[in-house]
Design an enzyme around this catalytic site. Structure first.
Site, PDB file in Angstrom:
ATOM      1  N   ASP A 157       0.859  -1.187   0.000  1.00  0.00           N
ATOM      2  CA  ASP A 157       0.000   0.000   0.000  1.00  0.00           C
ATOM      3  C   ASP A 157       0.892   1.233   0.000  1.00  0.00           C
ATOM      4  OD1 ASP A 157      -2.443  -1.322   0.018  1.00  0.00           O
ATOM      5  OD2 ASP A 157      -2.573  -1.374   2.192  1.00  0.00           O
TER       6      ASP A 157
ATOM      7  N   ASP B 147      -6.902  -1.564  -4.799  1.00  0.00           N
ATOM      8  CA  ASP B 147      -7.972  -1.242  -3.843  1.00  0.00           C
ATOM      9  C   ASP B 147      -8.936  -0.218  -4.441  1.00  0.00           C
ATOM     10  OD1 ASP B 147      -6.676  -2.881  -1.968  1.00  0.00           O
ATOM     11  OD2 ASP B 147      -5.613  -1.188  -1.058  1.00  0.00           O
TER      12      ASP B 147
END
EC number: 3.4.23.36
Length: 176
Positions: free
Chosen positions: A123, A141
């Site tokens: 991330d 995402d």
């Protein structure tokens, strides 16, 4: 169901490839240029911050002891397979739903590769305001969230259109 795959939602599968490549290239760039937890401010409310997510969205189950890696792998493979089957059954003209499914599949596969390759998801997109921080996320995402939102929007629009058609049919029947 369309008789030929070219007339089905599978015509939209190029979006899966696009999302997957963008996601993987961005993560490879982060891994090559950032140390874990290193952060670079791009805007007063947005940073690139390299983090490892061992769970799902918002680090759900990240401290579950490792089993979640295989659970989320199974979920990603299962949903991607199911959505691909549904794409085959959809006419290609149902663009909103086809786009939604391909965004979800591309995102799921992007995060799946991370889980299998690293044991975690990379991330790096980090938004915040003053001391309030939104959990870091990635392109996969984002694609999953946009795809899910499109599925909801499509169901609302379809329901509204079905009600209009039914009302129109009732009007036409009443006039006869």
């Amino acid at each position: 169901m369309p008789t030929n795959w070219k007339d089905s939602g599978l015509r939209w599968y190029w979006m899966v490839v696009l999302v997957f490549i963008a996601d993987q290239l961005s993560k490879q760039w982060v891994l090559a240029n950032f140390e874990l937890r290193e952060s670079v401010e791009l805007l007063p409310f947005f940073n690139f911050t390299y983090l490892r997510n061992y769970g799902a969205a918002f680090s759900f189950l990240s401290d579950a002891g490792g089993w979640q890696r295989w659970f989320f792998t199974f979920v990603a493979v299962g949903f991607s397979t199911l959505l691909t089957i549904w794409l085959r059954k959809q006419p290609r003209q149902m663009w909103r739903l086809n786009l939604a499914y391909t965004l979800v599949i591309g995102g799921a596969l992007g995060n799946l590769i991370d889980r299998l390759q690293h044991g975690y998801v990379v991330d790096f997109l980090h938004f915040y305001w003053n001391t309030s921080h939104f959990p870091a996320f990635n392109i996969a995402d984002s694609a999953i969230c946009v795809g899910a939102a499109l599925i909801i929007i499509d169901s609302i629009i379809t329901e509204r259109d079905d009600k209009k058609k039914k009302a129109q049919e009732n009007n036409n029947t009443a006039k006869e």
